[in-house]
Design a protein around this motif. Structure first.
Motif, mmCIF file in Angstrom:
data_model
loop_
_atom_site.group_PDB
_atom_site.id
_atom_site.type_symbol
_atom_site.label_atom_id
_atom_site.label_comp_id
_atom_site.label_asym_id
_atom_site.label_seq_id
_atom_site.Cartn_x
_atom_site.Cartn_y
_atom_site.Cartn_z
ATOM 1 N N ALA A 198 36.217 46.653 44.182
ATOM 2 C CA ALA A 198 36.349 47.111 45.570
ATOM 3 C C ALA A 198 35.806 46.061 46.533
ATOM 4 C CB ALA A 198 35.623 48.438 45.751
ATOM 5 N N SER A 199 34.697 45.439 46.172
ATOM 6 C CA SER A 199 34.110 44.404 47.022
ATOM 7 C C SER A 199 35.037 43.193 47.130
ATOM 8 C CB SER A 199 32.761 43.983 46.458
ATOM 9 O OG SER A 199 32.248 42.896 47.150
ATOM 10 N N THR A 200 35.631 42.805 46.017
ATOM 11 C CA THR A 200 36.558 41.673 46.015
ATOM 12 C C THR A 200 37.767 41.963 46.891
ATOM 13 O OG1 THR A 200 35.869 41.102 43.780
ATOM 14 C CG2 THR A 200 37.936 40.161 44.544
ATOM 15 N N ARG A 201 38.298 43.175 46.783
ATOM 16 C CA ARG A 201 39.450 43.547 47.595
ATOM 17 C C ARG A 201 39.096 43.534 49.084
ATOM 18 N NH1 ARG A 201 40.955 47.852 45.085
ATOM 19 N NH2 ARG A 201 39.684 49.288 46.278
ATOM 20 N N THR A 202 37.913 44.045 49.427
ATOM 21 C CA THR A 202 37.476 44.059 50.817
ATOM 22 C C THR A 202 37.331 42.636 51.358
ATOM 23 O OG1 THR A 202 36.292 46.114 50.417
ATOM 24 C CG2 THR A 202 35.698 44.899 52.391
ATOM 25 N N SER A 230 44.078 39.485 37.093
ATOM 26 C CA SER A 230 43.362 39.394 38.370
ATOM 27 C C SER A 230 43.950 40.344 39.402
ATOM 28 C CB SER A 230 43.420 37.968 38.908
ATOM 29 O OG SER A 230 42.802 37.081 38.020
ATOM 30 N N LEU A 231 45.257 40.419 39.467
ATOM 31 C CA LEU A 231 45.898 41.330 40.418
ATOM 32 C C LEU A 231 45.582 42.789 40.098
ATOM 33 C CD1 LEU A 231 49.376 39.638 40.909
ATOM 34 C CD2 LEU A 231 47.502 39.765 42.537
ATOM 35 N N VAL A 232 45.608 43.144 38.815
ATOM 36 C CA VAL A 232 45.279 44.520 38.420
ATOM 37 C C VAL A 232 43.818 44.815 38.727
ATOM 38 C CG1 VAL A 232 45.002 46.041 36.413
ATOM 39 C CG2 VAL A 232 47.095 44.722 36.702
ATOM 40 N N PHE A 233 42.926 43.856 38.466
ATOM 41 C CA PHE A 233 41.503 44.047 38.751
ATOM 42 C C PHE A 233 41.266 44.299 40.228
ATOM 43 C CE2 PHE A 233 37.446 42.113 40.064
ATOM 44 C CZ PHE A 233 36.575 42.953 39.385
ATOM 45 N N VAL A 234 41.892 43.508 41.088
ATOM 46 C CA VAL A 234 41.674 43.640 42.528
ATOM 47 C C VAL A 234 42.355 44.903 43.062
ATOM 48 C CG1 VAL A 234 42.190 42.597 44.767
ATOM 49 C CG2 VAL A 234 41.317 41.195 42.914
ATOM 50 N N ALA A 235 43.556 45.194 42.605
ATOM 51 C CA ALA A 235 44.308 46.310 43.164
ATOM 52 C C ALA A 235 43.840 47.670 42.658
ATOM 53 C CB ALA A 235 45.798 46.130 42.851
ATOM 54 N N PHE A 236 43.569 47.795 41.354
ATOM 55 C CA PHE A 236 43.310 49.111 40.776
ATOM 56 C C PHE A 236 42.001 49.210 40.000
ATOM 57 C CE2 PHE A 236 47.960 48.405 40.685
ATOM 58 C CZ PHE A 236 48.315 49.338 41.643
ATOM 59 N N PRO A 296 48.963 35.716 32.129
ATOM 60 C CA PRO A 296 48.086 36.870 31.874
ATOM 61 C C PRO A 296 46.849 36.884 32.780
ATOM 62 C CG PRO A 296 48.703 35.836 29.816
ATOM 63 C CD PRO A 296 49.188 34.953 30.908
ATOM 64 N N LEU A 297 46.326 35.713 33.087
ATOM 65 C CA LEU A 297 45.170 35.642 33.971
ATOM 66 C C LEU A 297 45.532 36.114 35.381
ATOM 67 C CD1 LEU A 297 42.207 34.739 34.231
ATOM 68 C CD2 LEU A 297 43.074 32.521 34.955
ATOM 69 N N LEU A 298 46.682 35.717 35.878
ATOM 70 C CA LEU A 298 47.139 36.132 37.196
ATOM 71 C C LEU A 298 47.388 37.640 37.250
ATOM 72 C CD1 LEU A 298 47.976 35.185 40.025
ATOM 73 C CD2 LEU A 298 50.278 34.892 39.132
#
Length: 83
Positions: free
Chosen positions: A42-46, A22-28, A17-19
């Protein structure tokens, strides 16, 4: 037969669930989260994009004409020395 449920099982149940989160947070995350979290997403993704680009810049791109280009350069050097 006893099944031993210890720290490893609890840790495995927590990682997936953590993974995914994290992926959903960074992607969307910047699309549906409120203001402070959307800018963080957005900053994390950049930053992750920059990190991955920096890691991949060290690899050489395969050039199948490398030997041919090298031979042409050597021939041009030899031609310029003759003159």
């Amino acid at each position: 037969m006893r099944v031993k449920v210890g720290l490893n099982m609890r840790l495995r149940d927590f990682i997936l669930p953590l993974l995914v989160g994290s992926l959903v947070f960074v992607a969307f995350g910047d699309r549906f989260l409120p203001a402070p979290l959307s800018t963080a997403s957005a900053s994390t993704r950049t930053q992750l994009n920059g990190l991955l680009k920096g890691m991949l810049d060290g690899f050489l791109v395969y050039n199948r004409y490398h030997k041919t280009e090298e031979m042409i350069r050597e021939a041009e050097k030899a031609e310029s020395k003759k003159r």
